[in-house]
Design a protein around this motif. Structure first.
Motif, mmCIF file in Angstrom:
data_model
loop_
_atom_site.group_PDB
_atom_site.id
_atom_site.type_symbol
_atom_site.label_atom_id
_atom_site.label_comp_id
_atom_site.label_asym_id
_atom_site.label_seq_id
_atom_site.Cartn_x
_atom_site.Cartn_y
_atom_site.Cartn_z
ATOM 1 N N TYR A 1 38.450 50.349 35.287
ATOM 2 C CA TYR A 1 39.473 51.337 35.604
ATOM 3 C C TYR A 1 40.244 51.429 37.227
ATOM 4 O O TYR A 1 41.001 52.116 37.395
ATOM 5 N N SER A 2 40.224 49.959 37.212
ATOM 6 C CA SER A 2 41.342 49.683 38.346
ATOM 7 C C SER A 2 42.741 50.085 38.129
ATOM 8 O O SER A 2 43.096 49.554 37.169
ATOM 9 N N ALA A 3 43.325 50.559 39.328
ATOM 10 C CA ALA A 3 44.759 50.754 38.968
ATOM 11 C C ALA A 3 45.759 49.487 39.839
ATOM 12 O O ALA A 3 46.798 49.453 39.717
ATOM 13 N N ASN A 4 44.775 48.746 40.627
ATOM 14 C CA ASN A 4 45.323 47.890 41.577
ATOM 15 C C ASN A 4 44.998 46.684 41.053
ATOM 16 O O ASN A 4 43.804 46.133 41.235
ATOM 17 N N VAL A 5 45.905 45.972 40.504
ATOM 18 C CA VAL A 5 45.422 44.448 40.030
ATOM 19 C C VAL A 5 46.078 43.392 40.547
ATOM 20 O O VAL A 5 47.372 43.381 40.601
ATOM 21 N N GLY A 6 45.157 42.489 40.561
ATOM 22 C CA GLY A 6 45.632 41.005 41.543
ATOM 23 C C GLY A 6 46.583 40.340 40.437
ATOM 24 O O GLY A 6 46.536 40.393 39.496
ATOM 25 N N ARG A 7 47.006 39.200 41.181
ATOM 26 C CA ARG A 7 47.562 38.095 40.354
ATOM 27 C C ARG A 7 47.122 36.907 40.358
ATOM 28 O O ARG A 7 47.774 35.759 40.087
ATOM 29 N N ILE B 1 48.252 43.978 32.978
ATOM 30 C CA ILE B 1 48.223 45.465 32.417
ATOM 31 C C ILE B 1 47.067 46.070 32.760
ATOM 32 O O ILE B 1 45.844 45.597 32.824
ATOM 33 N N THR B 2 47.159 47.396 33.321
ATOM 34 C CA THR B 2 45.936 48.120 33.637
ATOM 35 C C THR B 2 45.243 48.495 32.257
ATOM 36 O O THR B 2 45.650 48.325 31.369
ATOM 37 N N CYS C 1 46.239 38.362 22.169
ATOM 38 C CA CYS C 1 44.883 37.869 22.649
ATOM 39 C C CYS C 1 43.942 39.198 21.898
ATOM 40 O O CYS C 1 44.107 40.126 22.232
ATOM 41 N N ARG C 2 42.828 38.418 21.427
ATOM 42 C CA ARG C 2 41.717 39.413 20.943
ATOM 43 C C ARG C 2 40.450 39.123 21.669
ATOM 44 O O ARG C 2 40.116 37.889 21.510
ATOM 45 N N ALA C 3 39.919 40.145 22.105
ATOM 46 C CA ALA C 3 38.718 39.794 23.077
ATOM 47 C C ALA C 3 37.559 40.185 21.701
ATOM 48 O O ALA C 3 37.379 41.234 21.286
ATOM 49 N N ASN C 4 36.460 39.347 21.489
ATOM 50 C CA ASN C 4 35.388 39.465 20.853
ATOM 51 C C ASN C 4 34.166 39.421 21.606
ATOM 52 O O ASN C 4 33.908 38.798 22.611
ATOM 53 N N GLY C 5 33.423 40.267 21.017
ATOM 54 C CA GLY C 5 31.873 40.268 21.814
ATOM 55 C C GLY C 5 31.800 41.331 22.993
ATOM 56 O O GLY C 5 30.643 41.434 23.230
ATOM 57 N N TYR C 6 32.691 41.964 23.349
ATOM 58 C CA TYR C 6 32.640 42.743 24.393
ATOM 59 C C TYR C 6 33.865 43.417 24.638
ATOM 60 O O TYR C 6 35.034 43.222 24.209
ATOM 61 N N SER C 7 33.878 44.830 24.510
ATOM 62 C CA SER C 7 35.089 45.805 24.994
ATOM 63 C C SER C 7 35.620 45.575 26.275
ATOM 64 O O SER C 7 34.919 45.580 27.208
ATOM 65 N N VAL C 8 36.967 45.086 26.176
ATOM 66 C CA VAL C 8 37.673 45.091 27.425
ATOM 67 C C VAL C 8 38.278 46.259 27.859
ATOM 68 O O VAL C 8 39.370 46.323 28.602
ATOM 69 N N SER C 9 38.378 47.518 27.360
ATOM 70 C CA SER C 9 39.079 48.651 27.394
ATOM 71 C C SER C 9 38.982 49.154 28.820
ATOM 72 O O SER C 9 40.016 50.001 29.418
ATOM 73 N N LYS C 10 37.985 48.839 29.396
ATOM 74 C CA LYS C 10 37.905 49.266 30.947
ATOM 75 C C LYS C 10 38.271 48.361 32.061
ATOM 76 O O LYS C 10 38.553 48.872 33.214
ATOM 77 N N GLN C 11 38.826 47.296 31.379
ATOM 78 C CA GLN C 11 39.406 46.117 32.605
ATOM 79 C C GLN C 11 40.831 46.035 32.239
ATOM 80 O O GLN C 11 41.569 46.096 31.224
ATOM 81 N N ALA C 12 41.563 45.670 33.274
ATOM 82 C CA ALA C 12 42.702 45.243 33.290
ATOM 83 C C ALA C 12 42.624 43.840 32.788
ATOM 84 O O ALA C 12 41.874 43.140 32.664
ATOM 85 N N MET C 13 43.860 43.396 31.959
ATOM 86 C CA MET C 13 43.871 42.091 31.344
ATOM 87 C C MET C 13 45.255 41.358 31.714
ATOM 88 O O MET C 13 46.170 42.083 32.207
ATOM 89 N N GLY C 14 45.381 40.226 31.631
ATOM 90 C CA GLY C 14 46.492 39.405 31.972
ATOM 91 C C GLY C 14 46.932 38.294 31.246
ATOM 92 O O GLY C 14 46.072 37.792 30.489
ATOM 93 N N TRP C 15 48.025 37.506 31.525
ATOM 94 C CA TRP C 15 48.463 36.426 30.791
ATOM 95 C C TRP C 15 48.689 35.545 32.069
ATOM 96 O O TRP C 15 49.474 35.707 32.858
ATOM 97 N N PHE C 16 48.174 34.330 31.764
ATOM 98 C CA PHE C 16 48.752 33.007 32.598
ATOM 99 C C PHE C 16 49.221 31.860 31.731
ATOM 100 O O PHE C 16 49.039 32.122 30.675
ATOM 101 N N ARG C 17 49.723 31.061 32.397
ATOM 102 C CA ARG C 17 50.406 29.794 31.694
ATOM 103 C C ARG C 17 50.289 28.836 32.592
ATOM 104 O O ARG C 17 50.316 28.949 33.748
ATOM 105 N N GLN C 18 50.115 27.469 31.800
ATOM 106 C CA GLN C 18 49.969 26.410 32.727
ATOM 107 C C GLN C 18 50.839 25.098 31.983
ATOM 108 O O GLN C 18 50.729 25.257 30.536
#
Length: 128
Positions: A104-110, A51-52, A22-39
């Motif tokens: 910079y959150s270390a606690n990431v929701g699901r 991932i944090t 996954c590539r994020a364009n237009g905005y840096s996501v380096s400060k944010q946790a990221m995730g994957w979902f499926r449907q």
């Protein structure tokens, strides 16, 4: 507004592997946790992995633990999901998502509402 573009989906036999990116364009996501979902059709979008912001911690749904690995490269504004030993139950459309919580959150929701997901997704098909 950040645009997230997934790639790497495809069709494999059970036991095979795929790596999603996954590539994020237009905005840096380096400060944010990221995730994957499926449907899958007819079902709710479900959490797969997260991932944090610095890659220090990762989280997985039970069914993929030991088989999937999430990672990120902040310099490239990308995250990946390495999927091994795939089963038909892993099939679906996989969506990249940015955590809405504090930077910079270390606690990431699901939960889905805690993330902004892409609209595109990438399809994974696993044949038995």
């Amino acid at each position: 507004q950040v645009q997230m573009v997934e790639s790497g989906g495809g069709s494999v036999e059970a036991g095979g592997s795929l790596t999603l990116t996954c590539r994020a364009n237009g905005y840096s996501v380096s400060k944010q946790a990221m995730g994957w979902f499926r449907q899958v059709p007819g079902k709710e979008r479900e959490f797969v992995a997260a991932i944090t912001w610095n890659g220090g911690q990762s989280y997985y749904t039970d069914s993929v633990k030991g088989r999937f690995t999430i990672s990120r490269e902040n310099r490239e504004n990308t995250i990946t999901l390495e999927m091994n030993n795939l089963t038909p139950e892993d099939a679906g459309t996989y969506y990249c998502a940015v955590y809405r919580g504090r930077p910079y959150s270390a606690n990431v929701g699901r939960r889905r509402h805690e993330y902004d997901s892409s609209d595109q997704g990438t399809q994974v098909t696993v044949s038995s």
